[in-house]
Design an enzyme around this catalytic site. Sequence first.
Site, PDB file in Angstrom:
ATOM      1  N   HIS A  89      38.549  49.952  38.823  1.00 34.18           N
ATOM      2  CA  HIS A  89      38.152  48.598  38.445  1.00 34.18           C
ATOM      3  C   HIS A  89      36.983  48.138  39.308  1.00 34.18           C
ATOM      4  O   HIS A  89      37.165  47.568  40.387  1.00 34.18           O
ATOM      5  CB  HIS A  89      39.357  47.655  38.638  1.00 34.18           C
ATOM      6  CG  HIS A  89      39.134  46.280  38.084  1.00 34.18           C
ATOM      7  ND1 HIS A  89      40.147  45.553  37.489  1.00 34.18           N
ATOM      8  CD2 HIS A  89      38.048  45.486  38.023  1.00 34.18           C
ATOM      9  CE1 HIS A  89      39.674  44.372  37.087  1.00 34.18           C
ATOM     10  NE2 HIS A  89      38.399  44.307  37.413  1.00 34.18           N
ATOM     11  N   LEU A 144      29.750  46.894  37.926  1.00 32.45           N
ATOM     12  CA  LEU A 144      28.382  47.277  38.275  1.00 32.45           C
ATOM     13  C   LEU A 144      27.506  46.504  37.318  1.00 32.45           C
ATOM     14  O   LEU A 144      27.644  46.628  36.116  1.00 32.45           O
ATOM     15  CB  LEU A 144      28.205  48.789  38.102  1.00 32.45           C
ATOM     16  CG  LEU A 144      29.228  49.641  38.855  1.00 32.45           C
ATOM     17  CD1 LEU A 144      28.990  51.123  38.628  1.00 32.45           C
ATOM     18  CD2 LEU A 144      29.205  49.326  40.350  1.00 32.45           C
ATOM     19  N   ASN A 189      38.970  35.612  41.366  1.00 28.75           N
ATOM     20  CA  ASN A 189      39.949  35.406  40.319  1.00 28.75           C
ATOM     21  C   ASN A 189      40.625  36.721  39.972  1.00 28.75           C
ATOM     22  O   ASN A 189      39.920  37.666  39.588  1.00 28.75           O
ATOM     23  CB  ASN A 189      39.254  34.838  39.079  1.00 28.75           C
ATOM     24  CG  ASN A 189      40.245  34.295  38.062  1.00 28.75           C
ATOM     25  OD1 ASN A 189      41.434  34.229  38.322  1.00 28.75           O
ATOM     26  ND2 ASN A 189      39.745  33.882  36.918  1.00 28.75           N
ATOM     27  N   ASP A 219      38.208  45.874  42.389  1.00 30.85           N
ATOM     28  CA  ASP A 219      37.611  44.755  41.644  1.00 30.85           C
ATOM     29  C   ASP A 219      36.290  44.341  42.291  1.00 30.85           C
ATOM     30  O   ASP A 219      35.973  43.159  42.430  1.00 30.85           O
ATOM     31  CB  ASP A 219      38.571  43.555  41.562  1.00 30.85           C
ATOM     32  CG  ASP A 219      38.143  42.533  40.504  1.00 30.85           C
ATOM     33  OD1 ASP A 219      38.730  41.449  40.457  1.00 30.85           O
ATOM     34  OD2 ASP A 219      37.199  42.825  39.744  1.00 30.85           O
TER      35      ASP A 219
END
Lengths: 183, 433, 322
Positions: B63, B66, B281, B308
Amino acid sequence: MARAQIKSTTLLDARALARALQRMAVEILELAHGTDGLVLVGIQRRGVELGERLARIIEKEEGVSIPRGAIDITLYRDDLELVGPKPVIGETRLPGDLSGAHVVIVDDVLYTGRTVRAALDELADFGRPRRISLCVLVDRGGRELPIQADIVGKVARVGPGERVDVRIQELDGADEVVVVTSA
Amino acid sequence: MTRPVLLRQGRVIDPARGTDQVSDVLIQDGKIAAVGPGLGAPDGADVRDVAGAVVAPGLVDVHVHLREPGNEDEETVASGARAAAAGGFTAVCAMPNTDPVTDNQAAVGFILRQSVRAGLARVYPIGAVSVGQRGEQLAEFGEMVGAGAVAVSDDGRPVVSGHLMRTALEYARTFGIPVADHCEEPTLATGGAMHEGLVSARLGLKGIPAAAEEIMVARDILLAELTGGHVHLCHMSTRGSVELIGRAKERGLAVTAEVTPHHLTLTDAACEHYDTQAKMNPPLREAADVEALRLALRDGVIDCVASDHAPHAYDEKEAAFDDAPFGIVGLETAFGVAHTELVRSGILTLPTLLARMSTAPAALFHLPGGSLAPGVAADVCVFDVTTPWTVRPADFHSKSRNTPFAGRDLVGRALLTIVAGRVVHEPSSGTPR
Amino acid sequence: MTPGLGKDLVGLEFLTPEQIRLILDTAEPFKEVSERPIKKVPALRGKTIVNLFFEASTRTRISFEFAEKRLSADTVNVAASGSSVSKGETLVDTAKNLEAMRIDMVVIRHGASGAAQFLGERIRSNVINAGDGKHEHPTQGLLDMLTIRDTLGRIEGVKVCLVGDILHSRVARSNLWGLTKLGAEVAVCGPRTLLPRGIEALGVRVFGRIEEAIDWADVLNVLRLQLERMEKGFIPSLREYYRVFGVTAERLARAPRPLTIMHPGPMNRGVEIDSRVADGPHSVILNQVTNGVAVRMAVLYLLAGGRPELADAAKGTGGAAE
């Protein structure tokens, strides 16, 4: 390192101070030609107490109650920008409109003259007195502005390294004026 | 033709085979040739003495964001692959919330070509679930998989419509790919900037309650059961989610989950002083949530760690908290943070952490990797797990610097990253600081 | 030696009780200035102050403007607007522009919590928070406390209940911090949908009904209910709010002791408060307004830069001697 020597000389003791105030009160009456329109305004803090005492002496002499007031000149200081943190502001209370009155400013010590200048500026924001006079307990010289007292309790020749401390019963527990020197 | 590489005397941990011992690893023709003690060096081999270091399969991050195409000033496939290699990752999966969205064959192919051109960590594209990630119409899963997509996701956003999520899970079964969902009930979360709790009450910021995530986790689990599809739950952040996932796994459902290093480490207290580096988030939550996530990772209820990685330009984060974008980078701190916070504190063993960061994610997304068995592609990383280093964002290989870990002292860092038998990262000479 | 306040006034949460008392005590002489025929003192002469208001506000801005002008400062009003998208960049650029213009002090009101602190960290000028998002409105909290002190003679031990939309209220937060620090007992009362979860942990009682609050309190500080709360579904209607939570003359008549009524304004008559109550004998709402100017003068006076390195030279002249 040698400890700084602190020397303290009494300029006025309690009796001498009382006599000086007595004389100053009489001089005020002479200057003002009586009590008509006379207002005593003391500069915070000791000027206020001294003004109180002068008013009481005058009341005893003439049987007339003189209006008195107090001003705190902190907000009018010309060095307010330089001082930090900000000094505490005392109370300002003046009796009614000063227009047409003869205001006698009362303060304990006259030195550079800057405090009196601030007081004059502040009084101007309250009205236009007929006349303003200055009455101080001690004049220690060292003026930085062209200001003079009309009534002086005691003149003292005091140098820049020395301090004149006025102590009064109401605030300091004793009546006296001392000159403090750090040698 | 690359030189053979011989890694000597490292502590070789292979989670795929459950081995953990001092050994040599020989890499030849882009593959693991042999693992064993006292291996001979072929002619012209690049021989490295890695005694005291850990030799493991390269890490796999399922995850990352880019920002190519669309926001190349924040990150590109190449700079992201570089950052990944520096972090010890030999493969990453790139989320499709690019500009334009990666929702078709050509876009997926573009990402793959950029990855090949960069020649660093492998970048596998993830395709969008819906066209434009607008949550209306299914994207062409078949075409995207044909071009190289390994999963589908609308991450950045939740798949709001239950019907769409159901359809996606059913359709994805055809291609054997997971559907990765960003679990957030939008009406509960809208306008929120951080976790809803005591800290948000004090700071006067609108909060996102834990329930916003848990509601969608529950929904996705039910839809996975209904469809038999594989749902992968992105960046879990609450103890409630952990409980739901645990029960789903007990029932044998195809539900997998990931957690970020920051959700394993930080709480909403990091948002005090309105520090936008702590805004992401799902938001950082409470100590009890961190605790639950750690134990879940240890026990395998949460399958893997994923960063993330979300780069943002410096001036975007220089704003009042409400106005700053969500997200932090993570590729170059992920292993260090996870190792320092979980292994050094005794919650996980190093082999378990490596399993969660290489073998497990590779398996979930059906990717090669996570193994040192002879014959597999040589995606290997050598880790220093003893020397402390300080996080300095100015030294990042990523184009972006938005991290809450600046100045933090960590232990755990990649010394040497090898992809397909080629060295793609080694810090300049001298001991890493 | 009086304790300093630092460069900025961002909120009351991190002030000490001594610092809060200093501001309240300093406000007293400034009340007198507003009673003079010439309502001006030269204390901040030559200082440039910008009132940077990203949210519309008449009364707070005017109050600050009077405070600044009565201190003889030069003031400039900037009504900056910002769509929620561009708010962020506007604030950073604004900070840099103000810094470049060498402004002495900035009074800022902004829709994002943390905006005042954000600005204070980036410019050398003094920054005064006139309301940032839902976070704090420190001068309002201070003037509320001064009014309580004037009316009841003290703050310690006084029971103050904040009534209304606490969740979205920066006035409530500032009141909460200031009052608890000076030893008052604080409670909140309002519909559950408008109370922040976990507020009890901040040392505050919670009343679900206005009757309970009236029974308990010495002071009610009634907060304005905004129309959008109904539009966003926090309460079903303004009428219902008035029926259930309105501070009405009938409810006050049943109070066990006379209550002091406060409101930061502007009032929604007939929604959170009855006209008869707002105009009644126990309302000190207009005193709040008067105290507002004095408190703001005190804050500006205390923050305005002194140069302490020159303080020693000035110390020879002391407070009011010579």
